[in-house]
Design a protein around this motif. Structure first.
Motif, PDB file in Angstrom:
ATOM      1  N   UNK A 281     -41.131 -85.142 -75.220  1.00  0.00           N
ATOM      2  CA  UNK A 281     -39.953 -84.640 -74.512  1.00  0.00           C
ATOM      3  C   UNK A 281     -38.828 -84.294 -75.475  1.00  0.00           C
ATOM      4  N   UNK A 282     -38.762 -84.984 -76.603  1.00  0.00           N
ATOM      5  CA  UNK A 282     -37.766 -84.665 -77.614  1.00  0.00           C
ATOM      6  C   UNK A 282     -37.991 -83.249 -78.152  1.00  0.00           C
ATOM      7  N   UNK A 283     -39.228 -82.938 -78.513  1.00  0.00           N
ATOM      8  CA  UNK A 283     -39.524 -81.599 -79.020  1.00  0.00           C
ATOM      9  C   UNK A 283     -39.304 -80.544 -77.943  1.00  0.00           C
ATOM     10  N   UNK A 284     -39.630 -80.890 -76.708  1.00  0.00           N
ATOM     11  CA  UNK A 284     -39.413 -79.961 -75.596  1.00  0.00           C
ATOM     12  C   UNK A 284     -37.930 -79.640 -75.458  1.00  0.00           C
ATOM     13  N   UNK A 285     -37.082 -80.672 -75.560  1.00  0.00           N
ATOM     14  CA  UNK A 285     -35.636 -80.451 -75.445  1.00  0.00           C
ATOM     15  C   UNK A 285     -35.119 -79.627 -76.620  1.00  0.00           C
ATOM     16  N   UNK A 286     -35.534 -79.974 -77.829  1.00  0.00           N
ATOM     17  CA  UNK A 286     -35.078 -79.232 -79.006  1.00  0.00           C
ATOM     18  C   UNK A 286     -35.493 -77.766 -78.905  1.00  0.00           C
ATOM     19  N   UNK A 287     -36.742 -77.522 -78.509  1.00  0.00           N
ATOM     20  CA  UNK A 287     -37.227 -76.143 -78.379  1.00  0.00           C
ATOM     21  C   UNK A 287     -36.422 -75.379 -77.331  1.00  0.00           C
ATOM     22  N   UNK A 288     -36.086 -76.036 -76.235  1.00  0.00           N
ATOM     23  CA  UNK A 288     -35.313 -75.369 -75.183  1.00  0.00           C
ATOM     24  C   UNK A 288     -33.896 -75.084 -75.657  1.00  0.00           C
ATOM     25  N   UNK A 289     -33.306 -76.016 -76.412  1.00  0.00           N
ATOM     26  CA  UNK A 289     -31.972 -75.764 -76.960  1.00  0.00           C
ATOM     27  C   UNK A 289     -31.995 -74.591 -77.940  1.00  0.00           C
ATOM     28  N   UNK A 458     -34.841 -84.481 -67.991  1.00  0.00           N
ATOM     29  CA  UNK A 458     -33.829 -83.949 -67.075  1.00  0.00           C
ATOM     30  C   UNK A 458     -32.987 -82.889 -67.774  1.00  0.00           C
ATOM     31  N   UNK A 459     -32.575 -83.183 -69.012  1.00  0.00           N
ATOM     32  CA  UNK A 459     -31.741 -82.232 -69.750  1.00  0.00           C
ATOM     33  C   UNK A 459     -32.520 -80.963 -70.056  1.00  0.00           C
ATOM     34  N   UNK A 460     -33.788 -81.095 -70.395  1.00  0.00           N
ATOM     35  CA  UNK A 460     -34.611 -79.905 -70.663  1.00  0.00           C
ATOM     36  C   UNK A 460     -34.684 -79.010 -69.437  1.00  0.00           C
ATOM     37  N   UNK A 461     -34.871 -79.605 -68.259  1.00  0.00           N
ATOM     38  CA  UNK A 461     -34.944 -78.824 -67.023  1.00  0.00           C
ATOM     39  C   UNK A 461     -33.630 -78.107 -66.737  1.00  0.00           C
ATOM     40  N   UNK A 462     -32.523 -78.769 -67.033  1.00  0.00           N
ATOM     41  CA  UNK A 462     -31.218 -78.141 -66.797  1.00  0.00           C
ATOM     42  C   UNK A 462     -31.016 -76.953 -67.736  1.00  0.00           C
ATOM     43  N   UNK A 463     -31.441 -77.130 -68.976  1.00  0.00           N
ATOM     44  CA  UNK A 463     -31.314 -76.033 -69.933  1.00  0.00           C
ATOM     45  C   UNK A 463     -32.180 -74.842 -69.521  1.00  0.00           C
TER      46      UNK A 463
END
Length: 535
Positions: A281-289, A458-463
């Protein structure tokens, strides 16, 4: 014959005597250097049957010393993990500060440009400065995290602008009641008095501010996750494994022997197994950012949207003035002729005499602004990519100096000086089922870390929603994000507060063991809903 017997007896007693006489002076000096007293510390090696963490055999460590050194190794390792976390937090903080400065400067420049562009309109602007100021203030507060609905905010602005301009343009002898003006305002959607500008501008402004706000929230929440996870205590099983890795060589008189690389890897992967489960999930969030950051330069780019707002608003006012006759007639049909008799519709010529000559113009960002945006996006993407592997690189970083230059055949393998034979475990809790160094119950994950995994998702989905231009609600973020720009603002007003409660520290960790003391500088280089169910 008698001489031979005496020689044999002497030879038989020579080993134990030499072992018993082996000095513990090096360990005594090392032990006091760590802040412990010499009370109870042996002068010479003793039998090691009492040891619970270190391999049994001749030793210079008592049970009390073993416990003290085990606690020390745990504190030192936890300090290094927190230090690495603070370094990563500092990186997120720097990215946030850089982008926030850039975005707020764009916003302020756009607001000043609007004032300059509309000032020649005279009363049409001077009598409505608060309305224009409120629009920019609302956008600023939304970016800061206020619970505003951008669609409603922008629609309200255009309705109020129609009401004010209609009132300002009316002859002085015409009396317009509040109810009548409210009726005028309601015609904004149906009459489209500003042409296509409100609809077009809304789409671009909403996307720009939604992505900007969600991006800074992603940076904030990422830093918070790092802070919380970096403070998770090491398990008792990990403490025992660290003692065996770091200080048992000292107890065995092998202080100069470095741990085997693979041996250290198994210890650290076992100790940080739960942390490694953040990786997906960390990589997913970073990639989305990274995707969101890249979207800032996609046409219409972030700087173009903000810098063009003044000209688009000016264009909308111009459109209204140019079509005032037909719009006024339609308003009269819907809302009725205003109060006083004998008041006709102001003519276009009268309107233009009152407001002066109007010509639509286009505002574009300067070439340097475009270059600055490209640089901003490039830095964001580069720094974020450096953070992608953090949680699975952390064990490697901790071992990077511990086992440096250790010969595979002449390193500390947990029992003696020699080769380490077991295979290296994978990353994450499930992969530690056969870890020979750290005993873990893989059915009982750390719940604090599981909660942070959920926050990342949750943050990834919002992004991802923000990338689609969908408004993002931050009011239900983590339980203690209040005050960090998460939307939990009283009355829609969000005071600016520090993003990270723990500033980065560059000081070295005091009292670190010889093998661990070299890690600090190395760590700075290292740069869901997931169900909360036990696996």
């Amino acid at each position: 014959m008698r001489a031979l017997v005496l020689l044999c007896l002497c030879a038989a007693g020579a080993g134990p005597v030499r072992g018993a006489d082996r000095s513990c002076s090096d360990l005594r000096q090392f032990y006091t250097g760590k802040g412990f007293t010499l009370a109870g510390v042996p002068q010479n090696e003793i039998s090691g049957e009492h040891l619970k963490m270190c391999p049994q055999g001749p030793t210079c460590c008592t049970s009390a010393m073993e416990d003290n050194l085990a606690g020390l190794s745990a504190r030192e390792t936890e300090a290094l993990i927190r230090e690495a976390g603070r370094s990563l937090q500092a990186s997120f903080h720097a990215l946030h500060r850089s982008f926030d400065t850039y975005f707020t400067e764009l916003h302020s420049h756009s607001e000043r440009a609007l004032q300059e562009k509309l000032a020649p309109l005279g009363p049409l602007y001077s009598q409505n400065t608060r309305l224009f100021g409120d629009l920019y203030n609302d956008l600023r507060q939304y970016y800061r995290g206020s619970a505003l609905n951008l669609d409603e905010t922008l629609s309200e602005f255009w309705s109020r602008l129609l009401e004010r301009l209609f009132k300002t343009s009316a002859p002085s002898d015409v009396s317009l009641s509040e109810d009548y003006l409210e009726c005028v305002a309601k015609q904004q959607e149906t009459l489209r008095p500003f042409g296509d500008v409100p609809r077009d501008l809304k789409t671009k402004v909403v996307r720009a501010f939604v992505t900007a706000r969600s991006f800074v929230q992603g940076l904030i929440i990422s830093g918070e996750v790092v802070r919380k996870v970096s403070q998770v205590s090491l398990s008792p099983e990990c403490v025992k494994a660290l003692m065996k890795l770091v200080y048992c060589p000292h107890c065995r008189g092998l202080a100069s022997v470095m741990p085997c690389t693979n041996y250290c890897s198994n210890v650290m992967k076992g100790c940080l197994a739960n942390q490694a489960d953040l990786n997906t999930e960390w990589q997913n969030l970073i990639d989305t950012m990274i995707q969101v950051a890249s979207s800032f330069s996609t046409e219409p780019s972030l700087d173009v949207v903000l810098s063009s707002m003044p000209s688009r608003i000016y264009e909308a006012v111009y459109y209204l003035k140019d079509n005032m006759d037909s719009i006024t007639a339609k308003v009269y049909q819907t809302c009725g002729t205003p109060g006083e008799s004998g008041t006709g519709t102001p003519t276009v010529q009268e309107q233009r005499r009152k407001s002066g000559s109007l010509t639509a113009s286009e505002s574009k960002p300067s070439p340097t602004a475009g270059i600055r945006l490209e640089m901003q996006v490039s830095v964001l993407n580069t720094k974020l990519r450096e953070m992608r592997q953090y949680w699975i690189e952390l064990p490697v970083a901790l071992c990077g100096k511990v086992a440096e230059a250790a010969s595979p055949d002449k390193c500390w393998n947990g029992m003696a000086k020699g080769r380490y034979l077991p295979e290296v475990m994978g990353d994450g809790l499930a992969s530690q089922i056969n870890n020979p160094e750290v005993e873990l119950d893989i059915t009982k994950p750390d719940m604090t870390i599981r909660q942070q995994i959920m926050q990342l998702k949750i943050m990834s989905n919002r992004l991802k929603n923000a990338l689609e231009g969908n408004d993002v609600d931050f009011q239900d973020t983590s339980d203690d994000m209040s005050g960090s720009g998460s939307g939990m603002c009283a009355g829609g007003q969000c005071p600016r507060r520090p993003v990270f409660p723990y500033p980065p520290e560059n000081k070295g960790v005091r009292g670190t063991a010889l093998p661990l003391s070299h890690l600090s500088s190395f760590l700075f280089l290292c740069p869901l809903a997931v169900p909360l169910l036990q696996r």
